[in-house]
Design an enzyme around this catalytic site. Structure first.
Site, PDB file in Angstrom:
ATOM      1  N   GLY A 299       0.270  -0.976   0.270  1.00 29.97           N
ATOM      2  CA  GLY A 299       0.029  -0.406   0.168  1.00 29.97           C
ATOM      3  C   GLY A 299       0.570   1.288  -0.046  1.00 29.97           C
ATOM      4  O   GLY A 299       0.018   1.853  -0.091  1.00 29.97           O
ATOM      5  N   GLN A 300       2.445   1.406  -0.012  1.00 29.71           N
ATOM      6  CA  GLN A 300       3.090   2.564   0.031  1.00 29.71           C
ATOM      7  C   GLN A 300       2.506   3.404  -1.437  1.00 29.71           C
ATOM      8  O   GLN A 300       2.499   2.570  -2.365  1.00 29.71           O
ATOM      9  CB  GLN A 300       4.193   2.364   0.185  1.00 29.71           C
ATOM     10  CG  GLN A 300       4.944   1.270   1.579  1.00 29.71           C
ATOM     11  CD  GLN A 300       5.317  -0.011   1.027  1.00 29.71           C
ATOM     12  OE1 GLN A 300       4.504  -0.915   0.575  1.00 29.71           O
ATOM     13  NE2 GLN A 300       6.112  -0.769   2.318  1.00 29.71           N
ATOM     14  N   GLN A 301       2.536   4.200  -1.762  1.00 26.88           N
ATOM     15  CA  GLN A 301       2.616   5.640  -2.601  1.00 26.88           C
ATOM     16  C   GLN A 301       2.846   4.909  -3.842  1.00 26.88           C
ATOM     17  O   GLN A 301       2.422   4.768  -4.953  1.00 26.88           O
ATOM     18  CB  GLN A 301       2.772   7.418  -2.269  1.00 26.88           C
ATOM     19  CG  GLN A 301       2.554   7.980  -3.126  1.00 26.88           C
ATOM     20  CD  GLN A 301       2.456   8.810  -2.438  1.00 26.88           C
ATOM     21  OE1 GLN A 301       2.791   9.284  -1.829  1.00 26.88           O
ATOM     22  NE2 GLN A 301       2.000  10.221  -3.708  1.00 26.88           N
TER      23      GLN A 301
ATOM     24  N   LEU B 183       3.844   2.243  -4.632  1.00 28.70           N
ATOM     25  CA  LEU B 183       3.543   0.255  -5.042  1.00 28.70           C
ATOM     26  C   LEU B 183       1.655   1.155  -5.529  1.00 28.70           C
ATOM     27  O   LEU B 183       1.235   0.016  -6.430  1.00 28.70           O
ATOM     28  CB  LEU B 183       4.008  -0.562  -4.092  1.00 28.70           C
ATOM     29  CG  LEU B 183       4.738  -0.889  -3.107  1.00 28.70           C
ATOM     30  CD1 LEU B 183       5.075  -1.845  -2.695  1.00 28.70           C
ATOM     31  CD2 LEU B 183       4.996  -0.891  -4.741  1.00 28.70           C
TER      32      LEU B 183
END
Length: 217
Positions: free
Chosen positions: A78-80, A82
């Site tokens: 969920g990192q920006q 990704l």
């Protein structure tokens, strides 16, 4: 004779395969939820120790058999940096689980923004959606009554698809059984439009086979 019986047994016991993406911001509890689902529905499965679960970088996968079907989960980071990869999985998805950290009020607007971007993607049109208000085991978290109106602002984008928002605690497994069983029934209803993985591939191959030739190789 053995080959015939084995083929018949395989036919009678095979399950329809469906794919489900698990989305949400980093640290929302997506991997913990996947582990809870596997523990709930897979006999003798010993889930990962929650203290050993780290932020997903890329993809986690998992499979469970429930109510006569097989669900294949894609738990996406969920990192920006990704989030731009999420739509690579949409076309093959039969259901979406969106996980919200009910304890993170500061990032609630950010979560809503990426939710809106995800739900407006045409590749997910009509696909059943399960929204999880996670971490309900913590004190003073946002409840479903507080979270639901925020995400229902995208009602026009959600459309008439099957959609359910429920409170869960992935850490303790609370609400996992209810959500997964609801999602299975919703996916089955939508199978007329988006059939199981194997059937869908076969349908696509038949469609291509009947398309007129353009004269180009």
């Amino acid at each position: 004779m053995y080959t015939l019986m084995h083929g018949f047994y395989k036919y009678m016991t095979q399950k329809d395969d469906y794919c489900v993406v698990i989305l949400g911001l980093d640290n929302a509890g997506k991997t913990t939820y996947l582990e809870a689902a596997k523990t709930t529905f897979t006999r003798n499965y010993k889930g990962l120790n929650p203290s050993k679960i780290t932020t997903t970088v890329g993809l986690n996968i998992g499979t469970i058999d429930v109510q006569g079907v097989r669900l294949n989960f894609w738990d996406l980071g969920g990192q920006q940096e990704l989030q731009s990869l999420w739509d690579k999985y949409y076309q093959e998805s039969h259901g979406v689980i969106y996980v919200i950290d009910s304890n993170d009020r500061e990032r609630m607007e950010e979560s809503k923004m990426i939710f809106d971007k995800m739900i407006k993607n045409e590749l997910l049109s009509g696909v059943p959606l399960l929204i999880l208000a996670n971490k309900q085991d913590l004190p003073d978290v946002m409840g479903v009554r507080e979270i639901k109106p925020v995400f229902q602002q995208a009602g026009a984008l959600i459309g008439r698809r099957d959609c359910l928002t429920i409170p869960v605690s992935a850490l303790h497994g609370e609400g996992v059984d209810e959500g997964i069983k609801w999602l299975v029934e919703a996916i089955k209803r939508h199978a007329v439009v988006r059939p199981p993985a194997g059937e869908r591939l076969g349908h696509q191959e038949k469609t291509r086979a009947h398309q007129p030739s353009t004269g180009f190789n």
